[in-house]
Scaffold this active site. Structure first.
Site, PDB file in Angstrom:
ATOM      1  N   LYS A  42      27.357 -14.609   4.221  1.00  0.00           N
ATOM      2  CA  LYS A  42      28.447 -15.372   3.605  1.00  0.00           C
ATOM      3  C   LYS A  42      27.955 -15.888   2.260  1.00  0.00           C
ATOM      4  O   LYS A  42      26.838 -15.581   1.842  1.00  0.00           O
ATOM      5  CB  LYS A  42      28.876 -16.539   4.507  1.00  0.00           C
ATOM      6  CG  LYS A  42      27.799 -17.585   4.747  1.00  0.00           C
ATOM      7  CD  LYS A  42      28.318 -18.702   5.654  1.00  0.00           C
ATOM      8  CE  LYS A  42      27.287 -19.793   5.833  1.00  0.00           C
ATOM      9  NZ  LYS A  42      27.795 -20.902   6.615  1.00  0.00           N
ATOM     10  N   HIS A  44       0.846  -1.200   0.000  1.00  0.00           N
ATOM     11  CA  HIS A  44       0.000   0.000   0.000  1.00  0.00           C
ATOM     12  C   HIS A  44       0.876   1.242   0.000  1.00  0.00           C
ATOM     13  O   HIS A  44       1.947   1.255   0.607  1.00  0.00           O
ATOM     14  CB  HIS A  44      -0.858   0.056   1.282  1.00  0.00           C
ATOM     15  CG  HIS A  44      -2.048  -0.825   1.253  1.00  0.00           C
ATOM     16  ND1 HIS A  44      -3.182  -0.539   0.538  1.00  0.00           N
ATOM     17  CD2 HIS A  44      -2.294  -1.999   1.873  1.00  0.00           C
ATOM     18  CE1 HIS A  44      -4.063  -1.492   0.724  1.00  0.00           C
ATOM     19  NE2 HIS A  44      -3.556  -2.390   1.520  1.00  0.00           N
TER      20      HIS A  44
END
Length: 194
Positions: free
Chosen positions: A191, A122
């Site tokens: 990582k 919205h």
């Protein structure tokens, strides 16, 4: 065939004839339920060897599901747009996928329980009621071999490249590089897969 009948006879002796009635009625109800789902999605839009668990809600007109897809219990597929799910993808229980435009999920993906994937939001401009705000819609693309762990939120405009891993309870906003492991709210790279 005789072996099958003897096993069935043993089960009836163990559990009673009422057990057989419940098993049979469950299979019959499941057959009609699956037929209803396939009719709603369209047979040509569902690949072969797909498994649909119970209580799946379909409120989307345009869905395409590849071969060997598993869709778990209480999954909701909804919206005015298109949802595309690639082959050999596993969508666990209690997942909601909303497509105002397009949510595309690649092949060999795993999406764990309680995750939410939504391609719109919205607006929040002052002076306009929230329910009257225009939707801001951006496609979501999830690559192949992606794992989205439990309770994740994938937001509008997100692109998750091949091989990425999204840690549990993460919120993805934007781009996730190939083979990266991301976590947090918003999700950041922790990582890379080795």
């Amino acid at each position: 065939m005789n072996n099958l009948l003897s096993k069935l006879s043993e089960k009836i002796k163990e559990r009673g004839i009422l057990w057989l009635f419940f098993i049979f009625s469950d299979k019959v109800l499941n057959f009609f339920y699956l037929a209803k789902l396939k009719n709603k999605i369209g047979k040509k839009n569902i690949g072969e060897n797909c498994y649909f668990d119970k209580q799946i809600e379909i409120k989307c007109r345009n869905i395409k599901i590849g071969d060997d897809v598993y869709i778990g219990r209480n999954v909701v597929l909804w919206g005015r747009g298109s949802i595309v799910i690639g082959r050999n993808t596993y969508i666990s229980d209690y997942i909601s996928i909303y497509a105002d435009k397009l949510v595309e999920i690649g092949e060999y993906c795993n999406i764990a329980s309680f995750s939410f994937i939504i391609d719109s939001d919205h607006g929040i401009r002052k002076g306009i009621k929230i329910n009257d705000q225009p939707h801001i819609t951006k496609e979501i693309k999830i690559g192949n071999d992606v794992w989205i762990a439990a309770s994740c939120l994938i937001t509008a405009g997100s692109v998750i490249e091949d091989g990425a891993v999204i840690a549990g309870n993460s919120v993805v906003k934007g781009h996730v590089p190939s083979n990266s492991v991301v976590a947090g709210s918003p999700a950041v790279i922790k990582k890379y897969r080795e």
